[in-house]
Scaffold this motif. Structure first.
Motif, PDB file in Angstrom:
ATOM      1  N   TYR A  93       0.923  -1.178   0.037  1.00 20.27           N
ATOM      2  CA  TYR A  93       0.155   0.190   0.105  1.00 20.27           C
ATOM      3  C   TYR A  93       0.797   1.196  -0.160  1.00 20.27           C
ATOM      4  CZ  TYR A  93      -4.098  -2.986   0.717  1.00 20.27           C
ATOM      5  OH  TYR A  93      -5.419  -3.699   0.834  1.00 20.27           O
ATOM      6  N   GLN A  94       1.811   1.096   0.698  1.00 20.11           N
ATOM      7  CA  GLN A  94       2.949   2.308   0.716  1.00 20.11           C
ATOM      8  C   GLN A  94       3.406   2.328  -1.078  1.00 20.11           C
ATOM      9  OE1 GLN A  94       5.853   2.330   3.586  1.00 20.11           O
ATOM     10  NE2 GLN A  94       6.915   4.450   3.057  1.00 20.11           N
ATOM     11  N   PHE A 119      -3.778  -5.300  -4.980  1.00 19.04           N
ATOM     12  CA  PHE A 119      -4.617  -4.280  -3.807  1.00 19.04           C
ATOM     13  C   PHE A 119      -5.420  -3.287  -4.292  1.00 19.04           C
ATOM     14  CE2 PHE A 119      -0.478  -6.248  -3.143  1.00 19.04           C
ATOM     15  CZ  PHE A 119      -0.577  -6.792  -1.731  1.00 19.04           C
ATOM     16  N   TYR A 120      -6.545  -3.300  -3.800  1.00 18.29           N
ATOM     17  CA  TYR A 120      -7.591  -2.336  -4.274  1.00 18.29           C
ATOM     18  C   TYR A 120      -7.264  -0.917  -3.669  1.00 18.29           C
ATOM     19  CZ  TYR A 120     -10.937  -6.191  -5.603  1.00 18.29           C
ATOM     20  OH  TYR A 120     -11.349  -7.215  -6.127  1.00 18.29           O
ATOM     21  N   PRO A 121      -7.428   0.087  -4.288  1.00 20.27           N
ATOM     22  CA  PRO A 121      -7.405   1.441  -4.325  1.00 20.27           C
ATOM     23  C   PRO A 121      -7.866   2.290  -3.411  1.00 20.27           C
ATOM     24  CG  PRO A 121      -8.712   1.343  -6.256  1.00 20.27           C
ATOM     25  CD  PRO A 121      -8.730  -0.056  -5.513  1.00 20.27           C
ATOM     26  N   MET A 122      -9.004   2.084  -2.869  1.00 22.95           N
ATOM     27  CA  MET A 122      -9.744   2.981  -2.091  1.00 22.95           C
ATOM     28  C   MET A 122      -8.938   3.358  -0.735  1.00 22.95           C
ATOM     29  SD  MET A 122     -13.545   3.170  -0.454  1.00 22.95           S
ATOM     30  CE  MET A 122     -14.262   3.067  -1.889  1.00 22.95           C
ATOM     31  N   TYR A 123      -8.393   2.368  -0.267  1.00 27.58           N
ATOM     32  CA  TYR A 123      -7.581   2.772   1.187  1.00 27.58           C
ATOM     33  C   TYR A 123      -6.396   3.622   1.113  1.00 27.58           C
ATOM     34  CZ  TYR A 123      -4.438   1.968   5.029  1.00 27.58           C
ATOM     35  OH  TYR A 123      -3.707   2.274   6.307  1.00 27.58           O
ATOM     36  N   PRO A 124      -5.468   3.081  -0.067  1.00 23.52           N
ATOM     37  CA  PRO A 124      -4.151   3.907  -0.299  1.00 23.52           C
ATOM     38  C   PRO A 124      -4.652   5.444  -1.023  1.00 23.52           C
ATOM     39  CG  PRO A 124      -4.456   2.342  -1.855  1.00 23.52           C
ATOM     40  CD  PRO A 124      -5.470   1.870  -0.855  1.00 23.52           C
ATOM     41  N   PHE A 125      -5.692   5.408  -1.485  1.00 22.00           N
ATOM     42  CA  PHE A 125      -6.024   6.702  -2.172  1.00 22.00           C
ATOM     43  C   PHE A 125      -6.352   7.673  -0.941  1.00 22.00           C
ATOM     44  CE2 PHE A 125      -9.542   9.729  -3.054  1.00 22.00           C
ATOM     45  CZ  PHE A 125      -8.983  10.541  -3.953  1.00 22.00           C
ATOM     46  N   LEU A 126      -7.151   7.330   0.180  1.00 18.89           N
ATOM     47  CA  LEU A 126      -7.663   7.841   1.165  1.00 18.89           C
ATOM     48  C   LEU A 126      -6.306   8.324   2.156  1.00 18.89           C
ATOM     49  CD1 LEU A 126     -10.741   5.954   2.493  1.00 18.89           C
ATOM     50  CD2 LEU A 126     -10.620   8.131   1.356  1.00 18.89           C
ATOM     51  N   LEU A 145      -5.458   6.271  10.281  1.00 18.61           N
ATOM     52  CA  LEU A 145      -6.644   6.057   9.644  1.00 18.61           C
ATOM     53  C   LEU A 145      -7.338   4.758   9.871  1.00 18.61           C
ATOM     54  CD1 LEU A 145      -8.616   7.102   7.394  1.00 18.61           C
ATOM     55  CD2 LEU A 145      -6.919   6.340   5.620  1.00 18.61           C
ATOM     56  N   SER A 146      -6.599   3.914   9.724  1.00 18.56           N
ATOM     57  CA  SER A 146      -7.024   2.394  10.177  1.00 18.56           C
ATOM     58  C   SER A 146      -7.684   2.369  11.449  1.00 18.56           C
ATOM     59  CB  SER A 146      -6.091   1.302   9.874  1.00 18.56           C
ATOM     60  OG  SER A 146      -5.548   1.374   8.476  1.00 18.56           O
ATOM     61  N   LEU A 147      -7.310   2.944  12.415  1.00 21.09           N
ATOM     62  CA  LEU A 147      -7.398   2.967  13.737  1.00 21.09           C
ATOM     63  C   LEU A 147      -8.903   3.537  13.937  1.00 21.09           C
ATOM     64  CD1 LEU A 147      -6.968   2.394  16.825  1.00 21.09           C
ATOM     65  CD2 LEU A 147      -5.816   4.531  16.890  1.00 21.09           C
ATOM     66  N   ALA A 148      -8.936   4.695  13.397  1.00 19.06           N
ATOM     67  CA  ALA A 148     -10.160   5.396  13.354  1.00 19.06           C
ATOM     68  C   ALA A 148     -11.308   4.642  12.544  1.00 19.06           C
ATOM     69  CB  ALA A 148      -9.935   6.762  12.619  1.00 19.06           C
ATOM     70  N   LEU A 149     -11.218   4.191  11.392  1.00 22.43           N
ATOM     71  CA  LEU A 149     -12.074   3.397  10.711  1.00 22.43           C
ATOM     72  C   LEU A 149     -12.409   2.210  11.295  1.00 22.43           C
ATOM     73  CD1 LEU A 149     -10.434   3.723   6.896  1.00 22.43           C
ATOM     74  CD2 LEU A 149     -12.759   4.716   7.905  1.00 22.43           C
ATOM     75  N   GLY A 150     -11.755   1.498  12.317  1.00 19.06           N
ATOM     76  CA  GLY A 150     -11.861   0.302  13.023  1.00 19.06           C
ATOM     77  C   GLY A 150     -12.859   0.900  14.085  1.00 19.06           C
ATOM     78  N   THR A 189      -1.335  -0.429   8.709  1.00 20.54           N
ATOM     79  CA  THR A 189      -1.841   0.078   7.129  1.00 20.54           C
ATOM     80  C   THR A 189      -2.258  -1.017   6.292  1.00 20.54           C
ATOM     81  OG1 THR A 189       0.579  -0.463   6.522  1.00 20.54           O
ATOM     82  CG2 THR A 189       0.004   1.575   7.470  1.00 20.54           C
ATOM     83  N   TYR A 190      -3.478  -1.485   6.608  1.00 20.70           N
ATOM     84  CA  TYR A 190      -4.414  -2.344   5.895  1.00 20.70           C
ATOM     85  C   TYR A 190      -5.717  -1.967   5.534  1.00 20.70           C
ATOM     86  CZ  TYR A 190      -0.873  -6.338   6.507  1.00 20.70           C
ATOM     87  OH  TYR A 190       0.313  -7.326   6.566  1.00 20.70           O
ATOM     88  N   THR A 191      -6.307  -2.774   4.669  1.00 22.48           N
ATOM     89  CA  THR A 191      -7.538  -2.332   4.447  1.00 22.48           C
ATOM     90  C   THR A 191      -8.654  -2.861   5.057  1.00 22.48           C
ATOM     91  OG1 THR A 191      -8.974  -2.185   2.309  1.00 22.48           O
ATOM     92  CG2 THR A 191      -7.805  -3.917   2.667  1.00 22.48           C
ATOM     93  N   GLU A 192      -8.651  -3.850   6.282  1.00 22.46           N
ATOM     94  CA  GLU A 192      -9.523  -4.239   6.783  1.00 22.46           C
ATOM     95  C   GLU A 192     -10.452  -3.332   7.487  1.00 22.46           C
ATOM     96  OE1 GLU A 192      -7.157  -7.989   5.877  1.00 22.46           O
ATOM     97  OE2 GLU A 192      -6.743  -5.967   6.401  1.00 22.46           O
ATOM     98  N   SER A 193      -9.875  -2.603   8.084  1.00 24.82           N
ATOM     99  CA  SER A 193     -10.737  -1.520   8.715  1.00 24.82           C
ATOM    100  C   SER A 193     -11.820  -0.928   7.938  1.00 24.82           C
ATOM    101  CB  SER A 193     -10.075  -0.495   9.513  1.00 24.82           C
ATOM    102  OG  SER A 193      -9.373  -0.999  10.553  1.00 24.82           O
ATOM    103  N   LEU A 194     -11.387  -0.323   6.817  1.00 22.18           N
ATOM    104  CA  LEU A 194     -12.186   0.495   5.787  1.00 22.18           C
ATOM    105  C   LEU A 194     -13.283  -0.684   5.150  1.00 22.18           C
ATOM    106  CD1 LEU A 194     -12.972   2.511   3.710  1.00 22.18           C
ATOM    107  CD2 LEU A 194     -11.090   1.764   2.211  1.00 22.18           C
TER     108      LEU A 194
END
Length: 429
Positions: A93-94, A119-126, A145-150, A189-194
């Motif tokens: 993602y980085q 890897f899908y783009p929404m998380y890295p775009f945010l 960001l992941s913490l907040a989305l979680g 920095t993973y997409t699970e939370s989103l």
């Protein structure tokens, strides 16, 4: 003696109540805790979530001291918590944030190498947007960001589950979920939370018959996580249940359109990212070929990897098949049995559809831990809150305490085993 007895009876006849056994201190604390959860569910959920994330941060910091910097992409040479937040897939993602997606698939001799298209783009775009707005680093911005989305995800989870089994059981499920072995990815920095935010929001919308919202969230999953196919199965069941109720609650033309939009959203979401990868690279199977680069045989094979990987894990074909069958049967029994009736058809269908989806497409190995986060409704049965008869929901609090303790212990093992990067020679997985 007779006079005394007569006086007592007379006193009680005049309204005096018999002695009441006062509650024990434990019962008093339980009553207060239950009342607090009932009245302030989301506040309690967020507080429990953050406390458990602090525990994970401490474990990750301890693990960082054992990390070999030579195996960390983008390493500063100084290992700390922030370095640990973008190990494994986090470094991909980085790469996406800093370099984008390749216009040509890397590889040679007809073999596609591992690359960003998996890897899908929404998380890295945010993350990219927030980095430019704040000037923060990828590790800090991405993990926060992941913490907040979680936190948003567990709040939605609590609301979804509360509607079926009540506030206290919903709080207990969130506690077990937030303490589970793979839960540290909710602050990495993973997409699970989103993806959990979008998925749970879609399930909640389907449960409430909010068809347009469900369609929008389902469509968004197509750019966040490959969960649209099992979600479409849930949508079909939700629409079928609505159709069955049409005699008592007629369906107007506008609702028919809204219901259809849900299926359209799921359908588009299931194919939009592979189509984008095709359009950008000129290779029709760019996405599936890229996914195959992570597989032992170099291509996506349905169902077979489960048996093959279990065989490698246990070293015995018969034992591997036996363990796999026991796991599958156990999963079906837990999901379909009466101890899960209170889940309702939406969460129950999601469990079955997503479980079958993983069985079909997943090359099961270490990442399986993370994928199981999306099977959170099964925790309702684990804590004993899945029966429709409240009298049969026994020891829910104590079961929750036990599962939280087991989860935290397993989480320590998970971090120590899978977040410490080591080169494994000869491992084809």
């Amino acid at each position: 003696m007779m006079a005394a007895a007569t006086t007592t009876a007379s006193d009680r006849a005049d309204g005096e109540q018999p002695d009441v056994i006062p509650p024990t201190r434990l019962q008093d604390w339980r009553a207060r805790g239950s009342a607090l959860v009932q009245g302030h569910l989301l506040l309690c959920v967020v507080a429990a979530y953050l406390v458990l994330r602090v525990f994970s941060a401490v474990v990750m910091q301890a693990v960082a001291w054992r990390q070999d910097p030579s195996y960390i992409f983008y390493s500063t040479g100084h290992q700390d918590y922030w370095q640990m937040t973008h190990v494994w897939d986090g470094r991909w993602y980085q790469t996406i944030v800093e370099e984008g997606y390749p216009a040509q698939l890397p590889g040679s001799d007809g073999t596609v190498d591992q690359n960003q298209w998996a890897f899908y783009p929404m998380y890295p775009f945010l993350v990219w947007v927030l980095m430019h707005l704040t000037g923060g680093s990828f590790a800090v911005v991405g993990s926060l960001l992941s913490l907040a989305l979680g936190a948003v995800a567990v709040c939605l989870m609590a609301v979804l589950i509360r509607e079926k089994v009540g506030a206290f059981a919903a709080f207990c499920v969130v506690c077990v979920f937030a303490a589970s072995p793979p839960s540290p990815v909710l602050q990495m920095t993973y997409t699970e939370s989103l993806a959990l935010v979008l998925l749970i929001g879609a399930l909640l919308a389907l449960q409430r018959r909010q068809w347009w919202l469900a369609a929008s969230l389902a469509l968004a999953t197509g750019l966040a996580r490959p969960v649209a196919v099992p979600l479409a199965v849930v949508a079909v069941v939700a629409l079928w249940l609505r159709w069955r109720a049409r005699a008592d609650d007629p369906i107007e033309r506008r609702e028919w359109v809204a219901m259809g939009s849900t299926l359209v959203g799921c359908g588009i979401a299931s194919g939009i990212w592979p189509l984008i990868a095709w359009w950008r690279t000129g290779v029709p199977a760019a996405y599936t070929e890229t996914m195959g680069a992570w597989r032992g045989g170099g291509k996506v094979v349905y169902f077979e990897p489960w048996v093959a990987n279990f065989d490698q894990l246990f070293g015995n074909g018969l034992l591997a098949v036996t363990v796999l069958v026991v796991l599958l049967v156990g999963f079906m029994v837990i999901t379909i049995g009466p101890w899960s009736d209170a889940m309702g058809p939406i969460m129950r269908t999601w469990l079955l559809a997503y479980g079958f989806y993983l069985l079909a497409v997943l090359d099961v190995w270490t990442s399986t831990y993370r994928y199981l986060l999306f099977m959170f409704p099964i925790l309702i049965a684990f804590i004993g809150a899945g029966s429709t008869q409240r009298s049969q929901r026994l020891l829910v609090g104590w079961r929750t305490v036990i599962w939280v303790g087991l989860g935290l212990g397993w989480q320590v093992w998970w971090c120590w085993t899978l977040l410490v990067l080591k080169h494994v020679s000869g491992d084809p997985i």
